[in-house]
Design an enzyme around this catalytic site. Structure first.
Site, PDB file in Angstrom:
ATOM      1  N   ARG A 105       0.853  -1.192   0.000  1.00 20.43           N
ATOM      2  CA  ARG A 105       0.000   0.000   0.000  1.00 20.43           C
ATOM      3  C   ARG A 105       0.881   1.231   0.000  1.00 20.43           C
ATOM      4  O   ARG A 105       1.730   1.388   0.879  1.00 20.43           O
ATOM      5  CB  ARG A 105      -0.865   0.042   1.268  1.00 20.43           C
ATOM      6  CG  ARG A 105      -1.867  -1.024   1.363  1.00 20.43           C
ATOM      7  CD  ARG A 105      -2.938  -0.689   2.363  1.00 20.43           C
ATOM      8  NE  ARG A 105      -2.468  -0.195   3.658  1.00 20.43           N
ATOM      9  CZ  ARG A 105      -3.283   0.142   4.646  1.00 20.43           C
ATOM     10  NH1 ARG A 105      -4.592   0.057   4.477  1.00 20.43           N
ATOM     11  NH2 ARG A 105      -2.825   0.559   5.796  1.00 20.43           N
ATOM     12  N   THR A 109      -1.266   7.408  -0.658  1.00 19.09           N
ATOM     13  CA  THR A 109      -2.564   7.252  -1.351  1.00 19.09           C
ATOM     14  C   THR A 109      -3.362   6.065  -0.814  1.00 19.09           C
ATOM     15  O   THR A 109      -4.554   5.961  -1.062  1.00 19.09           O
ATOM     16  CB  THR A 109      -2.342   7.007  -2.850  1.00 19.09           C
ATOM     17  OG1 THR A 109      -1.647   5.751  -2.986  1.00 19.09           O
ATOM     18  CG2 THR A 109      -1.527   8.122  -3.476  1.00 19.09           C
ATOM     19  N   ASP A 201       0.741  -3.615  12.141  1.00 16.59           N
ATOM     20  CA  ASP A 201       1.211  -3.911  10.776  1.00 16.59           C
ATOM     21  C   ASP A 201       1.634  -5.384  10.716  1.00 16.59           C
ATOM     22  O   ASP A 201       2.647  -5.780  11.303  1.00 16.59           O
ATOM     23  CB  ASP A 201       2.386  -2.992  10.438  1.00 16.59           C
ATOM     24  CG  ASP A 201       2.787  -3.130   8.981  1.00 16.59           C
ATOM     25  OD1 ASP A 201       3.086  -4.260   8.539  1.00 16.59           O
ATOM     26  OD2 ASP A 201       2.771  -2.117   8.262  1.00 16.59           O
ATOM     27  N   ASP A 204       5.247  -6.189   9.309  1.00 15.64           N
ATOM     28  CA  ASP A 204       6.313  -5.815  10.252  1.00 15.64           C
ATOM     29  C   ASP A 204       6.364  -6.769  11.436  1.00 15.64           C
ATOM     30  O   ASP A 204       7.442  -7.111  11.926  1.00 15.64           O
ATOM     31  CB  ASP A 204       6.094  -4.387  10.755  1.00 15.64           C
ATOM     32  CG  ASP A 204       6.523  -3.358   9.714  1.00 15.64           C
ATOM     33  OD1 ASP A 204       7.309  -3.712   8.812  1.00 15.64           O
ATOM     34  OD2 ASP A 204       6.066  -2.209   9.807  1.00 15.64           O
TER      35      ASP A 204
HETATM   36  C1  PRP Z   1      -0.846  -5.046   4.342  1.00 16.59           C
HETATM   37  C2  PRP Z   1      -1.604  -6.345   4.377  1.00 16.59           C
HETATM   38  C3  PRP Z   1      -2.428  -6.274   3.111  1.00 16.59           C
HETATM   39  C4  PRP Z   1      -2.722  -4.808   3.009  1.00 16.59           C
HETATM   40  C5  PRP Z   1      -4.140  -4.587   3.467  1.00 16.59           C
HETATM   41  O1  PRP Z   1       0.235  -5.131   3.496  1.00 16.59           O
HETATM   42  O2  PRP Z   1      -0.779  -7.468   4.447  1.00 16.59           O
HETATM   43  O3  PRP Z   1      -1.741  -6.733   1.964  1.00 16.59           O
HETATM   44  O4  PRP Z   1      -1.827  -4.121   3.892  1.00 16.59           O
HETATM   45  O5  PRP Z   1      -4.509  -3.273   3.281  1.00 16.59           O
HETATM   46  P1  PRP Z   1      -5.626  -2.834   2.229  1.00 16.59           P
HETATM   47  O6  PRP Z   1      -6.773  -3.764   2.402  1.00 16.59           O
HETATM   48  O7  PRP Z   1      -5.951  -1.427   2.644  1.00 16.59           O
HETATM   49  O8  PRP Z   1      -5.025  -2.904   0.865  1.00 16.59           O
HETATM   50  P2  PRP Z   1       1.276  -3.920   3.307  1.00 16.59           P
HETATM   51  O9  PRP Z   1       0.833  -3.017   2.209  1.00 16.59           O
HETATM   52  O10 PRP Z   1       1.535  -3.272   4.638  1.00 16.59           O
HETATM   53  O11 PRP Z   1       2.554  -4.635   2.758  1.00 16.59           O
HETATM   54  P3  PRP Z   1       3.518  -5.723   3.495  1.00 16.59           P
HETATM   55  O12 PRP Z   1       2.712  -6.994   3.653  1.00 16.59           O
HETATM   56  O13 PRP Z   1       4.609  -5.880   2.498  1.00 16.59           O
HETATM   57  O14 PRP Z   1       3.972  -5.170   4.797  1.00 16.59           O
HETATM   58  N1  URA Z   2      -2.203  -3.585   6.901  1.00 16.46           N
HETATM   59  C1  URA Z   2      -1.808  -4.057   8.104  1.00 16.46           C
HETATM   60  O1  URA Z   2      -0.792  -4.763   8.187  1.00 16.46           O
HETATM   61  N2  URA Z   2      -2.534  -3.758   9.186  1.00 16.46           N
HETATM   62  C2  URA Z   2      -3.644  -3.015   9.114  1.00 16.46           C
HETATM   63  O2  URA Z   2      -4.290  -2.758  10.159  1.00 16.46           O
HETATM   64  C3  URA Z   2      -4.040  -2.519   7.864  1.00 16.46           C
HETATM   65  C4  URA Z   2      -3.310  -2.844   6.761  1.00 16.46           C
END
Ligand code: PRP
Ligand code: URA
Length: 210
Positions: A105, A109, A201, A204
């Site tokens: 994400r 945005t 997160d 993380d």
């Molecule tokens: C997180 C999660 C989803 C997304 C959900 O990933 O694992 O993929 O956010 O959010 P959304 O429904 O608003 O799209 P992130 O973008 O943090 O990436 P990562 O898994 O690489 O940390």
């Molecule tokens: N992605 C995450 O990892 N946690 C949230 O709460 C939302 C998006």
């Protein structure tokens, strides 16, 4: 709510989820719990997979038994956090294939940005389960499923640990034909589009990057 959404209220799943949410839970425990919950959810989410009759011979006699029909599942984690659910899925369906979709994400945005997509060649002959611990705005899940649909799989299911109402609404509107399985439907999104109360997160916490 759409009847295409299943929320698992199994006590073992709820108990493990409660530990996962706790900010004091270590990365090691977090990883193990994500994997265990994925395994339990996989068991339920595959309840309606089609079976074939197959003849075998036991040490006693010939008999007809049930086998999963056709090619096995494809599990598709959304990178990074979805990777944490793959091991649990494979413990239930060891011969599943694994595809990968890389999305993150954009922090300003909140829109998903694609950076990788590698799916099994014969995905058109497989049932697909897309896995990602979090369905927040729904943007990442919607985008991942749209990419997979272009390859005409036999069916698609979406499995997450925690969903926000906003994500469920957006996802079921964009993909009314895809069943969503989650372990909890939380209250809302906050101003940074994090799920409340959520677990923070997921990526993380799995990989210890914060
Ligand atoms: C997180 C999660 C989803 C997304 C959900 O990933 O694992 O993929 O956010 O959010 P959304 O429904 O608003 O799209 P992130 O973008 O943090 O990436 P990562 O898994 O690489 O940390
Ligand atoms: N992605 C995450 O990892 N946690 C949230 O709460 C939302 C998006």
């Amino acid at each position: 709510m759409s009847n295409n959404v299943t929320i698992f209220d199994h006590p073992l799943i709820q108990h493990k989820l409660s530990i996962l949410r706790d900010k004091h839970t270590s990365s090691k425990d977090f990883r193990e719990l994500v994997s265990e919950i994925a395994m339990l959810m996989c068991y339920e989410a595959t309840r309606d997979l089609p079976l074939d009759d197959v003849e075998i011979e036991t040490p006693i006699c010939k008999t007809t038994v049930k086998h999963l029909a056709g090619k096995k599942l494809a599990v598709v984690p959304i990178l990074r956090a979805g990777l944490g659910m793959v091991d649990g899925m494979l413990r239930m369906v060891p011969s599943a294939r694994v595809g990968h979709i890389g999305l993150y994400r954009d922090e300003k945005t909140m829109q998903p940005v694609e950076y990788f997509c590698k799916l099994p060649k014969d995905i058109d002959k497989r049932d697909v389960i897309v896995v990602d611990p979090m369905l927040a705005t729904g943007g990442s899940g919607i985008d991942a499923v749209s990419q997979i649909k272009q390859r005409n799989p036999r069916s698609i299911r979406f499995m997450c640990l925690i969903a926000a109402p906003e994500g469920i609404e957006a996802f079921t509107k964009a993909h009314p034909d895809v069943h969503v399985y989650c372990a909890a439907l939380d209250e809302k999104l906050n101003e940074n589009c994090y799920i409340v109360p959520g677990l923070g997160d997921a990526g993380d916490r799995i990989f210890g990057t914060k």
